[in-house]
Design a protein around this motif. Structure first.
Motif, PDB file in Angstrom:
ATOM      1  N   TRP A 261       0.828  -1.208   0.000  1.00  0.00           N
ATOM      2  CA  TRP A 261       0.000   0.000   0.000  1.00  0.00           C
ATOM      3  C   TRP A 261       0.864   1.261   0.000  1.00  0.00           C
ATOM      4  CZ3 TRP A 261      -5.516   0.812   0.943  1.00  0.00           C
ATOM      5  CH2 TRP A 261      -6.265  -0.345   0.751  1.00  0.00           C
ATOM      6  N   LEU A 262       1.953   1.223   0.715  1.00  0.00           N
ATOM      7  CA  LEU A 262       2.847   2.386   0.739  1.00  0.00           C
ATOM      8  C   LEU A 262       3.508   2.601  -0.613  1.00  0.00           C
ATOM      9  CD1 LEU A 262       4.328   1.647   4.248  1.00  0.00           C
ATOM     10  CD2 LEU A 262       3.020   3.709   3.661  1.00  0.00           C
ATOM     11  N   ARG A 263       3.926   1.539  -1.266  1.00  0.00           N
ATOM     12  CA  ARG A 263       4.523   1.656  -2.605  1.00  0.00           C
ATOM     13  C   ARG A 263       3.524   2.240  -3.594  1.00  0.00           C
ATOM     14  NH1 ARG A 263       6.706  -3.601  -1.970  1.00  0.00           N
ATOM     15  NH2 ARG A 263       5.194  -4.388  -3.466  1.00  0.00           N
ATOM     16  N   ALA A 264       2.242   1.925  -3.380  1.00  0.00           N
ATOM     17  CA  ALA A 264       1.202   2.416  -4.281  1.00  0.00           C
ATOM     18  C   ALA A 264       0.844   3.878  -4.011  1.00  0.00           C
ATOM     19  CB  ALA A 264      -0.044   1.553  -4.152  1.00  0.00           C
ATOM     20  N   GLY A 265       1.402   4.457  -2.953  1.00  0.00           N
ATOM     21  CA  GLY A 265       1.108   5.858  -2.644  1.00  0.00           C
ATOM     22  C   GLY A 265      -0.262   6.065  -2.037  1.00  0.00           C
ATOM     23  N   ALA A 266      -0.713   5.109  -1.184  1.00  0.00           N
ATOM     24  CA  ALA A 266      -2.080   5.152  -0.684  1.00  0.00           C
ATOM     25  C   ALA A 266      -2.292   6.137   0.456  1.00  0.00           C
ATOM     26  CB  ALA A 266      -2.501   3.751  -0.223  1.00  0.00           C
ATOM     27  N   PHE A 267      -1.253   6.403   1.251  1.00  0.00           N
ATOM     28  CA  PHE A 267      -1.463   7.135   2.503  1.00  0.00           C
ATOM     29  C   PHE A 267      -0.585   8.371   2.632  1.00  0.00           C
ATOM     30  CE2 PHE A 267      -1.924   2.537   4.055  1.00  0.00           C
ATOM     31  CZ  PHE A 267      -3.297   2.520   3.888  1.00  0.00           C
ATOM     32  N   ASP A 268      -1.151   9.398   3.253  1.00  0.00           N
ATOM     33  CA  ASP A 268      -0.360  10.474   3.840  1.00  0.00           C
ATOM     34  C   ASP A 268      -0.003  10.129   5.280  1.00  0.00           C
ATOM     35  OD1 ASP A 268      -0.460  12.720   1.758  1.00  0.00           O
ATOM     36  OD2 ASP A 268      -2.583  12.252   2.000  1.00  0.00           O
ATOM     37  N   ILE A 269      -0.917   9.418   5.944  1.00  0.00           N
ATOM     38  CA  ILE A 269      -0.730   8.999   7.323  1.00  0.00           C
ATOM     39  C   ILE A 269      -1.092   7.520   7.415  1.00  0.00           C
ATOM     40  CG2 ILE A 269      -1.438   9.324   9.729  1.00  0.00           C
ATOM     41  CD1 ILE A 269      -2.265  12.198   8.929  1.00  0.00           C
ATOM     42  N   ALA A 270      -0.149   6.697   7.893  1.00  0.00           N
ATOM     43  CA  ALA A 270      -0.387   5.270   8.058  1.00  0.00           C
ATOM     44  C   ALA A 270      -0.763   4.975   9.499  1.00  0.00           C
ATOM     45  CB  ALA A 270       0.861   4.483   7.668  1.00  0.00           C
ATOM     46  N   GLN A 271      -1.631   3.966   9.691  1.00  0.00           N
ATOM     47  CA  GLN A 271      -2.177   3.690  11.021  1.00  0.00           C
ATOM     48  C   GLN A 271      -2.097   2.207  11.382  1.00  0.00           C
ATOM     49  OE1 GLN A 271      -5.772   5.849   9.757  1.00  0.00           O
ATOM     50  NE2 GLN A 271      -5.611   7.018  11.651  1.00  0.00           N
ATOM     51  N   PRO A 272      -0.882   1.687  11.529  1.00  0.00           N
ATOM     52  CA  PRO A 272      -0.762   0.289  11.966  1.00  0.00           C
ATOM     53  C   PRO A 272      -1.119   0.133  13.437  1.00  0.00           C
ATOM     54  CG  PRO A 272       1.400   1.312  11.873  1.00  0.00           C
ATOM     55  CD  PRO A 272       0.423   2.332  11.330  1.00  0.00           C
ATOM     56  N   ASP A 273      -1.344  -1.114  13.840  1.00  0.00           N
ATOM     57  CA  ASP A 273      -1.685  -1.433  15.225  1.00  0.00           C
ATOM     58  C   ASP A 273      -1.091  -2.805  15.523  1.00  0.00           C
ATOM     59  OD1 ASP A 273      -2.948  -2.406  17.553  1.00  0.00           O
ATOM     60  OD2 ASP A 273      -4.828  -1.385  17.113  1.00  0.00           O
ATOM     61  N   PRO A 274      -0.199  -2.914  16.526  1.00  0.00           N
ATOM     62  CA  PRO A 274       0.417  -4.213  16.825  1.00  0.00           C
ATOM     63  C   PRO A 274      -0.580  -5.324  17.109  1.00  0.00           C
ATOM     64  CG  PRO A 274       1.581  -2.464  17.980  1.00  0.00           C
ATOM     65  CD  PRO A 274       0.371  -1.831  17.352  1.00  0.00           C
ATOM     66  N   THR A 275      -1.763  -5.010  17.640  1.00  0.00           N
ATOM     67  CA  THR A 275      -2.729  -6.053  17.973  1.00  0.00           C
ATOM     68  C   THR A 275      -3.512  -6.527  16.752  1.00  0.00           C
ATOM     69  OG1 THR A 275      -4.573  -4.557  18.522  1.00  0.00           O
ATOM     70  CG2 THR A 275      -2.974  -5.015  20.249  1.00  0.00           C
ATOM     71  N   ILE A 276      -3.216  -5.952  15.605  1.00  0.00           N
ATOM     72  CA  ILE A 276      -3.848  -6.345  14.344  1.00  0.00           C
ATOM     73  C   ILE A 276      -2.812  -6.856  13.344  1.00  0.00           C
ATOM     74  CG2 ILE A 276      -5.135  -5.496  12.326  1.00  0.00           C
ATOM     75  CD1 ILE A 276      -6.447  -3.431  14.203  1.00  0.00           C
ATOM     76  N   VAL A 277      -1.701  -6.163  13.237  1.00  0.00           N
ATOM     77  CA  VAL A 277      -0.752  -6.374  12.144  1.00  0.00           C
ATOM     78  C   VAL A 277       0.292  -7.453  12.446  1.00  0.00           C
ATOM     79  CG1 VAL A 277       0.963  -4.623  12.784  1.00  0.00           C
ATOM     80  CG2 VAL A 277       0.495  -5.064  10.345  1.00  0.00           C
ATOM     81  N   GLY A 278       0.061  -8.245  13.491  1.00  0.00           N
ATOM     82  CA  GLY A 278       0.962  -9.356  13.743  1.00  0.00           C
ATOM     83  C   GLY A 278       1.850  -9.172  14.957  1.00  0.00           C
ATOM     84  N   GLY A 279       1.740  -8.057  15.642  1.00  0.00           N
ATOM     85  CA  GLY A 279       2.529  -7.857  16.837  1.00  0.00           C
ATOM     86  C   GLY A 279       3.465  -6.662  16.730  1.00  0.00           C
ATOM     87  N   ILE A 280       4.308  -6.522  17.744  1.00  0.00           N
ATOM     88  CA  ILE A 280       5.232  -5.398  17.828  1.00  0.00           C
ATOM     89  C   ILE A 280       6.218  -5.409  16.666  1.00  0.00           C
ATOM     90  CG2 ILE A 280       7.029  -4.313  19.223  1.00  0.00           C
ATOM     91  CD1 ILE A 280       4.283  -4.098  20.500  1.00  0.00           C
ATOM     92  N   GLY A 281       6.779  -6.569  16.370  1.00  0.00           N
ATOM     93  CA  GLY A 281       7.791  -6.650  15.309  1.00  0.00           C
ATOM     94  C   GLY A 281       7.241  -6.260  13.955  1.00  0.00           C
ATOM     95  N   GLU A 282       6.060  -6.790  13.602  1.00  0.00           N
ATOM     96  CA  GLU A 282       5.458  -6.462  12.318  1.00  0.00           C
ATOM     97  C   GLU A 282       5.032  -4.994  12.267  1.00  0.00           C
ATOM     98  OE1 GLU A 282       4.474  -8.691   9.271  1.00  0.00           O
ATOM     99  OE2 GLU A 282       6.438  -9.062  10.175  1.00  0.00           O
ATOM    100  N   ALA A 283       4.510  -4.489  13.365  1.00  0.00           N
ATOM    101  CA  ALA A 283       4.108  -3.078  13.398  1.00  0.00           C
ATOM    102  C   ALA A 283       5.320  -2.164  13.246  1.00  0.00           C
ATOM    103  CB  ALA A 283       3.371  -2.776  14.692  1.00  0.00           C
ATOM    104  N   ARG A 284       6.430  -2.558  13.852  1.00  0.00           N
ATOM    105  CA  ARG A 284       7.648  -1.755  13.687  1.00  0.00           C
ATOM    106  C   ARG A 284       8.092  -1.762  12.224  1.00  0.00           C
ATOM    107  NH1 ARG A 284      12.970  -2.915  17.295  1.00  0.00           N
ATOM    108  NH2 ARG A 284      12.569  -5.013  16.508  1.00  0.00           N
ATOM    109  N   ARG A 285       8.024  -2.906  11.590  1.00  0.00           N
ATOM    110  CA  ARG A 285       8.376  -2.977  10.164  1.00  0.00           C
ATOM    111  C   ARG A 285       7.458  -2.080   9.335  1.00  0.00           C
ATOM    112  NH1 ARG A 285       7.974  -8.746   8.019  1.00  0.00           N
ATOM    113  NH2 ARG A 285       8.524  -7.642   6.089  1.00  0.00           N
TER     114      ARG A 285
END
Length: 380
Positions: A261-285
């Protein structure tokens, strides 16, 4: 520090204020117990929507984790992810695994007597602005204005309200947003979340542009999920046609998909959440990928204390994190599970200091808020 048990805890609490779409809320927590007597606690956002499915998925991963070294959250996440790599690369299994991974980080922090942000390399912000998150569409206008006025009185730096996610009504939305802007005054940031992941007939780019024109007099900080979360191309198209910052991504469940999604230019502001995106490590990535694409981050927070603190700890370690979300919808587990109260000064939150995530799930809380079947809510 060896893992001796991994278990699910389901709870149900009173929820909301007068006019809220639901007056109770389910939550799913995962406890990782160790031979050191330390119990790590994590939360999966799946507990809001399908709590009774969480336990079976946790049991699947439990066999991978028992007897393993609890001080390697990233390695353990990868081993668990591999087990469901064919049937659960994204979606519910990853959301549940996120709760386990967060519990592993919590256990590690408690073992080392260090807050999570120190384990992640240290805070790069002395403080971060807080925005209050509420304004659900079931509130009538008087209730909505009262909540906005309270947000102003409480000193928050911003407020996020919701549009009606299933009914397209530009004029009505403009009136509601105008009332909120008047109650907030000109200096407090105002964002609108259209929650189009809940709409079975989501809006088109043309409809969104018309709605943004109607909202233009009210100076939006960003427009969140005004399009369905299935395809980044319409997001990029919308960004090219409006000056309002476009945000989203809370429902993305892996860092790899976030990168697409970032490569596609979808966001000005991204909103990850560790409890959704796989945890702390994935959210940090995901945060680091956003930074590489010159995209700001405002962590998504809409759960109990483990969700709140996981996002806050991570946000403090990310240079591109510009704001943190604080729900104001009356969930007692947002505060009662905190090991220490949040330090908030002039609408800014300071880095949490308690070890791990800074949360505790006591026997008293388990007894106080027993799980009530049927307390899940499709609207969060």
């Amino acid at each position: 520090m060896e893992i001796t048990d991994v278990r699910t805890v389901l709870l149900t609490t009173p929820y909301g204020i007068e006019g809220t779409h639901t007056r109770r809320r389910s939550a799913a927590f995962i406890e990782v117990e160790t031979d050191e007597g330390i119990v790590g606690v994590g939360e999966t956002y799946a507990g809001v929507y399908v709590p009774e499915l969480v336990e079976g998925i946790v049991a699947l991963y439990r066999d991978v984790l028992i007897g393993r070294d609890a001080t390697s959250p990233i390695r353990l996440y990868r081993d668990c992810y591999w087990v469901t790599g064919y049937c659960g690369r994204t979606g519910l299994t990853v959301m549940v695994l996120a709760g386990i991974e967060c519990a592993l980080w919590d256990a590690l922090g408690k073992f080392r007597n260090a807050p999570l942000h120190e384990l992640l390399g240290g805070a790069v912000h002395d403080r971060l602005p807080l925005y209050a998150s509420g304004g659900v569409p079931t509130l009538n206008r008087d209730q909505l204005v009262a909540q906005a006025a309270q947000v102003r009185a409480d000193g928050y730096r911003g407020f996020k309200m919701r549009a009606n996610p299933v009914t397209y009504q530009p004029e009505n939305e403009a009136e509601r947003v105008g009332l909120v802007r008047e109650a907030l005054g000109p200096d407090i940031l105002l964002a609108v979340d259209a929650v189009q992941n809940l709409n079975t007939q989501p809006w088109s780019v043309k409809q969104v542009l018309h709605l943004l024109d109607a909202l233009a007099p009210h100076d939006l900080a960003w427009a969140e999920e005004f399009l369905p979360p299935f395809d980044p191309a319409p997001y990029a198209e919308l960004r090219a046609m409006t000056s309002v910052p476009i945000s989203g991504g809370e429902g993305i469940t892996t860092a790899a998909v976030f990168e697409q999604w970032l490569r596609a230019g979808a966001f000005d502001i991204a909103q990850p959440d560790p409890t959704i995106v796989g945890g702390i490590g994935e959210a940090r990535r995901a945060c680091e990928a956003a930074d590489a694409h010159h995209v700001k981050v405002a962590m998504h927070v809409w759960g109990a204390a483990p969700t709140l603190t996981a996002n806050y700890h991570l946000g403090f370690t990310q240079p591109n994190c510009v704001m943190l979300e604080r729900p104001v919808m009356g969930n007692p587990l947002e505060t009662e599970m905190l090991a220490e109260p949040l330090q908030i000064v002039d609408g800014y939150v300071l880095p949490p200091r308690a070890p791990g995530l800074g949360v505790e799930l006591t026997d008293d809380l388990k007894a106080k808020y027993p799980y009530e079947p049927g307390s899940a809510s499709m609207f969060g």
